[in-house]
Design an enzyme around this catalytic site. Structure first.
Site, PDB file in Angstrom:
ATOM      1  N   GLU A 288       0.818  -1.222   0.000  1.00 19.22           N
ATOM      2  CA  GLU A 288       0.000   0.000   0.000  1.00 19.22           C
ATOM      3  C   GLU A 288       0.843   1.260   0.000  1.00 19.22           C
ATOM      4  OE1 GLU A 288      -3.058   0.395   3.034  1.00 19.22           O
ATOM      5  OE2 GLU A 288      -4.352  -1.008   1.990  1.00 19.22           O
ATOM      6  N   HIS A 309       8.899 -27.035  -0.798  1.00 24.00           N
ATOM      7  CA  HIS A 309       8.293 -28.144  -1.529  1.00 24.00           C
ATOM      8  C   HIS A 309       7.097 -27.643  -2.329  1.00 24.00           C
ATOM      9  CE1 HIS A 309      10.612 -31.313   0.664  1.00 24.00           C
ATOM     10  NE2 HIS A 309      10.865 -30.240   1.392  1.00 24.00           N
ATOM     11  N   LYS A 423     -14.276   0.001  -4.225  1.00 27.48           N
ATOM     12  CA  LYS A 423     -15.385   0.393  -3.352  1.00 27.48           C
ATOM     13  C   LYS A 423     -16.433   1.201  -4.109  1.00 27.48           C
ATOM     14  CE  LYS A 423     -12.583   0.868   0.842  1.00 27.48           C
ATOM     15  NZ  LYS A 423     -12.155   1.856   1.851  1.00 27.48           N
TER      16      LYS A 423
END
Lengths: 435, 435
Positions: A288, A309, A423
């Site tokens: 951010e 792995h 948003k």
């Protein structure tokens, strides 16, 4: 004293001469900008002095709430998202029992809400809360961020059915804006215990405020030691201009050099699963703060040896895109040694008497060597142990280095304009009034 | 019928004409190579026909072990790493209660070991096992891979102290090589219930063998439905040469095009935290299969909306490095609606009566639009629900697409030479005899 060490031995061959005078001057300029408050976003620098400035009354009030609620509850639900979620979870998961949810300890078990819109998650959560005693912290500057507001509305109704309105209010803590906002109003109306989120500290820099301290203390951990660790690191970061003595400068220089030399990805790697959420917190902090204007290092993370792995093959042999930052812990809290086995069919008797951690450290050393050979620049950040104090140091270290690094890359570390995009689309699709 | 849908609408503007004849021909050649067994690594193609070939006796034996152990245990410890860990965990976490560890269900709670060398994790685990009843599956082709071998040695000794040698043997299941290896020998000596890992199926392709099926069944889920879903998807993958009817071809083409057009990173995104481990399984599948010879797409993952308040800023506005693949789930299992609130201080009454999932879907749609606008190619893979059947489809889909994609990129999808590098360094540092 600051106990955090940076090892650049496995970085220097790739970022030849990264710690040169030119780069040190850039880092020092960024550091001065941060301290003097002359850079972009300088109205969000409250975190710089917070570990010194925090009043003793806050810590005492937190302690009182913990003492008051602990005997009454088995679960403590922390409602928050982003910076109102990740910091507390990072510290709690680093310190708590790996199977805390199985509920064998004497402290409340912290669980989370308001960080997701998964309907099944809430159905599972409400079933759990039906059959147990709990309290809640709701953490939001405004009280209207969709995810935590939805969660709080549902949980508040549940609590009021279960404990009555007064009982629910006694079990609710609000951490919110000091002056305005929906959550502040609800908390005043209902008489919740309240804490303020300082105006000049953004979400991702807020873990050492009540946002993080209250949940961390509720889980049974020592917030005074956490703050003391942060103060130790603050001394170093504010006073040392020499990168060899200021790990935050060295870290910022290393990653900015890696970026400029063509490594657009940084993978934060740990060797103990307890640090998975510290990496998640770090991803928010750096992603951010730096990911804007089509710039910045893409944060990634892995937990070894588990992911050796899995992602290990790519790191060893895939495209050469990444710098690896290993968060190394010298000593574990416990001791578990390899037992002797008479038949030795698994061939492990050569390890008999060694602790698991000794093997883990050979895996770490072997991994750093292997990745280096494969063409990955590796930086090591070592702490002597995982404790409240070292976590306080790490938090302040990462925050300060983040500010320096973002300024070196020419962006404002303290805004997040891109978070609004989804948003506003969502509000339109939901038919929110006035959108 | 295959219920999985691919939506390329938000991909096409970025990968203009990616589904052209040339690319379709490449994908089809890769598909034929895979089916005919004429490509690199063709001795590891057992997974292709496994869902058809698996004998009913295996499923019956698994069911018998589940019925025999369930009444005796609270926890079931699965010891394995990489492909002997991630597949089972991916399916179990997708289907189980979000707070399963709190232990309110009627089935054993599956927990994990042998996937880490964290000493504190083992100390916590042994404390848990001291005070509860448990059984174990140990999963390893050789029985000598360090992480699971260390875990099994410690847990075996604990079980034998707690239940006696015979009691421990009754509570241990070995899933291992059919012909050789240390674990096979131990299992024969002790009389464990045993399952074979087929020779021609590599770890990351093994979730539909006993490696995954046994733990998934022990957690209470329907492995017949899982296999049925895989068979449905197998029909599509093996028989459809048209990318518009074969989602595995379309997915492989999309990601190879993205790679060639300068997007070196693929982020697998989900909107429900239950799928976090499916993304971890996917990271191993693609990272290990493709990340070699300095090629391949770097796998990354995120969970939204959680990480929209973390990695979201970077995805929206940071360097344009990534293609985003959204794993979309149409319907949840439960229903939780937003209650009415008289005061409406949080302003959420416009959502009253909507389910959380409806909000989540608006968040998803809003996010895909926002990321598209920000310059991110977005592919959507939609399943109608998260169930055994759709997970079986997804698993086979991802496996088949992985083979096609790796062949299109000119690498052997079925080896993992880079995984050995850290191990050989580690063995040397540990002083292993003969190294």
């Amino acid at each position: 004293m600051n106990a955090l060490k940076i090892n650049t031995n496995r970085l220097l061959p790739f970022l030849n001469g990264f710690d040169n005078q030119q780069l040190a001057a850039e880092a020092e300029e960024a550091r001065r900008k941060l301290i003097a408050g002359t850079g972009a976003g300088n109205d969000f620098l409250g975190w710089l002095d917070w570990p010194e400035k925090i009043s003793h009354e806050i810590v005492e009030k937190i302690t009182a709430d913990v003492v008051r609620l602990t005997p009454k509850i088995k679960f403590f639900v922390v409602i928050g998202i982003g910076g109102s979620y990740l910091g507390a979870r990072a510290v709690i998961e680093a310190l708590q029992d790996s199977f805390a949810l199985a509920g064998r300890g004497s402290c409340p078990v912290v669980i989370y809400a308001g960080h997701t819109l998964s309907e099944d998650y809430y159905a599972d959560l409400m079933r759990l809360l039906d059959s147990t005693d709990y309290a809640v912290a709701v953490i939001s500057k405004s009280g209207t961020t969709t995810e935590p507001a939805v969660a709080f509305r549902i949980i508040k109704a549940h609590m009021e059915r279960k404990y009555g309105r007064k009982g629910a209010a006694e079990r609710t803590i609000a951490i919110t804006d000091a002056h305005r906002g929906a959550l502040r109003q609800i908390a005043l109306d209902e008489g919740y215990s309240m804490y303020e989120i300082p105006d000049d500290i953004g979400g991702r820099f807020s873990v050492l405020t009540p946002v993080g301290l209250l949940p961390i203390a509720m889980a049974g951990f020592d917030i005074e030691a956490l703050l003391a660790g942060a103060r130790e690191m603050r001394e170093v970061c504010l006073n040392e201009a020499d990168p060899q003595r200021n790990p935050a400068l060295l870290y910022a220089m290393a990653r900015q050099t890696a970026l400029r030399k063509g490594y657009p990805v940084e993978m934060l790697v740990n060797f103990v699963p307890q640090l998975v959420y510290l990496a998640e917190w770090w991803k928010q902090l750096y992603g951010e703060s730096e990911g804007k204007e089509h710039r910045g290092i893409l944060p990634h993370s892995a937990t070894f040896t588990t992911d050796l792995h899995s992602m290990g093959q790519y790191i060893q042999d895939g495209q050469r895109l990444m710098m690896e930052t290993v968060l190394s812990v010298a000593k574990p809290k416990n001791s578990v040694a390899i037992p002797f086995d008479e038949k030795n069919l698994d061939g492990l008797n050569y390890l008999q008497g060694k602790t698991i951690n000794e093997i883990n450290h050979c895996a770490q050393e072997g991994t750093e060597m292997a990745h280096n050979t494969g063409g990955v620049p590796v930086l090591e950040i070592e702490v002597p142990e995982v404790s409240e104090r070292t976590l306080g140091q790490l938090i302040y270290f990462f925050e300060f280095a983040c500010g320096v690094s973002a300024y070196m890359n020419g962006v404002n570390p303290f805004n997040q304009p891109g978070v609004e995009a989804y948003k506003s689309n969502m509000f339109r699709l939901l038919g929110k009034p006035g959108v």
